[in-house]
Each structure stands twice: as structure tokens, then as C-alpha cells.
Enzyme design. Sequence first.
Site, short mmCIF file in Angstrom:
data_model
loop_
_atom_site.label_atom_id
_atom_site.label_comp_id
_atom_site.label_asym_id
_atom_site.label_seq_id
_atom_site.Cartn_x
_atom_site.Cartn_y
_atom_site.Cartn_z
N ARG A 196 -7.46 2.43 -3.19
CA ARG A 196 -8.37 2.38 -2.03
C ARG A 196 -9.01 3.74 -1.83
O ARG A 196 -8.30 4.75 -1.76
CB ARG A 196 -7.62 1.97 -0.77
CG ARG A 196 -8.56 1.79 0.41
CD ARG A 196 -7.88 1.26 1.65
NE ARG A 196 -8.72 0.25 2.28
CZ ARG A 196 -8.78 0.02 3.58
NH1 ARG A 196 -8.03 0.69 4.42
NH2 ARG A 196 -9.58 -0.90 4.08
N GLY A 205 -9.67 -6.60 8.55
CA GLY A 205 -8.47 -6.04 9.16
C GLY A 205 -8.17 -6.66 10.51
O GLY A 205 -7.41 -7.62 10.64
N ARG A 206 -8.83 -6.11 11.56
CA ARG A 206 -8.45 -6.45 12.93
C ARG A 206 -8.51 -7.95 13.20
O ARG A 206 -7.68 -8.48 13.95
CB ARG A 206 -9.34 -5.68 13.91
CG ARG A 206 -8.93 -4.22 14.00
CD ARG A 206 -10.03 -3.36 14.58
NE ARG A 206 -11.09 -3.12 13.63
CZ ARG A 206 -12.17 -2.36 13.86
NH1 ARG A 206 -12.30 -1.80 15.03
NH2 ARG A 206 -13.08 -2.18 12.92
N TYR A 257 -6.08 10.91 4.21
CA TYR A 257 -4.67 11.20 3.94
C TYR A 257 -4.56 12.01 2.63
O TYR A 257 -5.56 12.46 2.08
CB TYR A 257 -3.87 9.89 3.94
CG TYR A 257 -3.90 9.27 5.31
CD1 TYR A 257 -3.20 9.85 6.36
CD2 TYR A 257 -4.69 8.15 5.58
CE1 TYR A 257 -3.25 9.33 7.64
CE2 TYR A 257 -4.75 7.62 6.87
CZ TYR A 257 -4.03 8.22 7.90
OH TYR A 257 -4.09 7.72 9.18
N GLN A 262 0.84 -1.20 0.00
CA GLN A 262 0.00 0.00 0.00
C GLN A 262 0.88 1.25 0.00
O GLN A 262 1.68 1.47 0.92
CB GLN A 262 -0.93 0.04 1.22
CG GLN A 262 -1.98 1.15 1.01
CD GLN A 262 -2.85 1.43 2.21
OE1 GLN A 262 -2.35 1.60 3.32
NE2 GLN A 262 -4.15 1.51 1.98
C1 LIG Z 1 -4.07 -0.85 13.67
C2 LIG Z 1 -4.72 -0.40 12.38
C3 LIG Z 1 -3.92 0.15 11.39
C4 LIG Z 1 -4.49 0.55 10.16
N1 LIG Z 1 -3.66 1.04 9.18
C5 LIG Z 1 -4.18 1.29 7.95
C6 LIG Z 1 -3.31 1.63 6.87
O1 LIG Z 1 -2.07 1.68 6.98
N2 LIG Z 1 -3.89 1.88 5.67
C7 LIG Z 1 -5.25 1.82 5.49
O2 LIG Z 1 -5.73 2.06 4.37
N3 LIG Z 1 -6.09 1.48 6.50
C8 LIG Z 1 -5.58 1.19 7.70
N4 LIG Z 1 -6.42 0.76 8.71
C9 LIG Z 1 -7.84 0.54 8.43
C10 LIG Z 1 -8.10 -0.94 8.05
O3 LIG Z 1 -7.55 -1.22 6.77
C11 LIG Z 1 -9.61 -1.27 8.00
O4 LIG Z 1 -10.23 -0.41 7.10
C12 LIG Z 1 -10.26 -1.14 9.36
O5 LIG Z 1 -9.52 -1.83 10.37
C13 LIG Z 1 -11.69 -1.73 9.32
O6 LIG Z 1 -11.67 -3.10 9.00
P1 LIG Z 1 -11.90 -4.20 10.15
O7 LIG Z 1 -13.21 -3.85 10.80
O8 LIG Z 1 -11.97 -5.51 9.41
O9 LIG Z 1 -10.75 -4.12 11.09
C14 LIG Z 1 -5.88 0.39 9.94
C15 LIG Z 1 -6.67 -0.17 10.96
C16 LIG Z 1 -6.11 -0.57 12.16
C17 LIG Z 1 -7.00 -1.22 13.19
#
Ligand SMILES: Cc1cc2nc3c(=O)[nH]c(=O)nc-3n(C[C@H](O)[C@H](O)[C@H](O)COP(=O)(O)O)c2cc1C
Length: 374
Positions: free
Chosen positions: A228, A314-315, A181, A99
Amino acid sequence: MRELLEPYRAGRLELANRVAMAPMTRGRADDATGVPSPYAATYYRQRAGAGLLITEGVYVNALAKGGPGIPGLVTDAQTRGWREVTDAVHAGGGTIFAQLWHVGRMTHPLTLPDGELPVAPSAVAIEGSRIFTRDGLLDHVTPRELTAREIDATIRDFASAARRAIEAGFDGVEIHGANGYLVQQFIADNTNLRTDGYGGSVTGRLRFATEIVEAVAAEVGADRVGLRISPDNAENQLAETDARTTYRTLVDALEPLGLAYLHVLENGAYGAIADLRTRWSGTLVANTNGPVPSSPAAGARLVRDGHADVIALGRLFMTNPDLPARLAAGIPLAGPPTENLYGGGAEGYIDYPPATDGPGVAATPAAQVVPAAA
Ligand SMILES: Cc1cc2nc3c(=O)[nH]c(=O)nc-3n(C[C@H](O)[C@H](O)[C@H](O)COP(=O)(O)O)c2cc1C
């Protein structure tokens, strides 16, 4: 859940299943050099069962870095560091995109070389919230406006980071146009007050995003490039007054390019996934964002209803490294992490056991177990 576990093929993408790991910053790179953590290869290899891995955001130039421990794709040492990661993931049968990230105003002079000011489309500061730095949380500063020449250079930096990503063995790159961003700071009308060709109208505000996509596609091939977006996302004090028109215009402009995928993160009032799906004939990766982790079952429904091809989670991937295998076997999922999200070393990063280890599953505290259908 069956829908998520089937292979997916489109263009150059050949994914073992329709579950992607969403990009997640973990803040563990060497802060001085931006070289990925020595644990990064293990971390991503443990998660190579995902159909598609999208890395944490990776900075494309020195002013693009958002905080301590963010890795880059600017130097030879960083490129070599990423090669270890891609080799490990490919050895595990996975597919991995990097990314590419520029944070714009979402950083601080302490994070930038020589204490430089953050850059942005316009000198509009974030009010009333703080940003994480090596000295802890500090007030945001007012960014300075990028000149037209710097905009050109930044677009070229995205293209050369993409070139490095391919040299490092990545299967492709995802341009980070989401979450407030730099790219989205150009798109949103409360952060882009420019009156030149990069502002002033919907087309003007979209120009930076489209020129980056075009430049990166020209550099490495459109079928290796994803974008994205997070339409109507109010995170980081963004306000998009007409998200529907804006993102329809963006998607219509990008549709003919033949990109690897469009990644839509939905967390605003505008139902972006369903709306944009009707205008996008290519691969659509969907993710939702809220206080609880997005649910695999809801993702399976999106695929079943034809709204998405691939679901990003993600999480849940942090604590369930073998998430697709657990979904396939109906194994209860560990809940999201509550600590060690950013920074540190191996702890909370590579020490979540796969369910196939047996004892690891038994060791998961009952309170942390969430049903896969949540
Ligand atoms: C610790 C953490 C770091 C993240 N870093 C990024 C990132 O670097 N780039 C990005 O586009 N989204 C980032 N996100 C957002 C995640 O890609 C995702 O959209 C978000 O966690 C929701 O998905 P989930 O409910 O499955 O966790 C981050 C989320 C978390 C929790």
C-alpha cells in the site's frame, strides 16, 4: 455498480467481487499482549462478503506499535488469535490479507516497551500535533535514527511477521507503505535526511521499501504480497517534493516481481492512480481519502475506465458490514460512524446489523443514510 460486483481473478487472487475492505485500525486488541480482540473474528466474519478483507495495521515488532490496542504478529499467542479470525472469514467464503505495519516516529515512549524512543529514518520530530497514548493525547517526541543494523533487523521482522501471517491462515499480507508511517518516512525527503545507502537520492530513499517487499516476497511468495502506498500524501507532516518521479521509480522496480497487488491510496495533488496504472501490469487496488467516505459509484467508474481492478472502501464498511450485498440490492447505505472508531469493545464494532436483518435497516436513522451513488 455492476462493475464492482463481478468476480475478479488474477494470479492466486480469486475474489468474489471487486470490493475490498480498506485496512482500518480499531484499537481493540489486548494492549498488554497484542492479541486480537475476542470480537475480531466476528467483526471480520460479518464483513466476509467483501471480495478482499485487509486487516487493521498489525505491528511487526515491539517498536512498530503506534498506540493502545494495536494487535501484533510477533508472538505465538497473537498468531493463534489471528487464526480464529482467518478461520471465521474463510468459513464465510472470504479472502483476508494482514496489513503489516511499522509506525516509525508516529508513536510515543508510553506505547513502547520500557519507555523506549520511537525510531525513524532520521531524528525529525512531528511538530505541533499530538499522539494518542494510554494517558491520552501527548506531544510527539523526537525519534532516534535507526542504525543500518536495525534497518536490516526491521526488514527481517516484516518477513517473519509475514511468515506468521501465513501460519495464521491469512491468504496474504499487505505491507503498509502509506500514510506517513515508517516506510513512507523513508521515502519522503523531509523525513529522510540520511546520507547512507538508505537516503540521499530517490533510489536510496526507496531502498527500505523495496528491500521489505523483496524480503517478504522471498519469505511467503510474491503472489501473496501487496504493497500500500499513498503518493504525495501530506498526512502526518510528510512532504514529497517529487512524488511522480519517486513513485514511478518505485513501481518500475516492483513491477517485475509479480506481487499480488499494488494498493494506491490517492489523496494528494498528483493523480497517482491514473499515472501509476499505466506502469503496473498487475492488480491495482484503489482507494481515495477525504473528509467524506470514498464513494462506491466513483470506485465503479475507476474500474469501468480501467484505472483499477479492485476498489477499497473503508468507513462505509464499518457501518455496512454487508456492503457488497447492499450495493447489489440497491439498499441505501448507513453513513460513516461518528464514535467508537478506536478502542472499546463490541459497541460500534460488531453491532452494526446487516441489511438482510430487515429491522436493522429500518432502525438506521434517516439522517445517517447516504445514497450509494454519492
Ligand atoms: C478508523 C480508521 C482507521 C484506519 N486505519 C488504517 C490502517 O490501520 N492502515 C491503513 O493503511 N489505513 C488506515 N485507515 C485509512 C483507510 O484505509 C482509508 O484509506 C480511509 O478510511 C479512506 O477510505 P474511505 O473514504 O473509504 O473510508 C484508517 C481509516 C480510519 C477511518
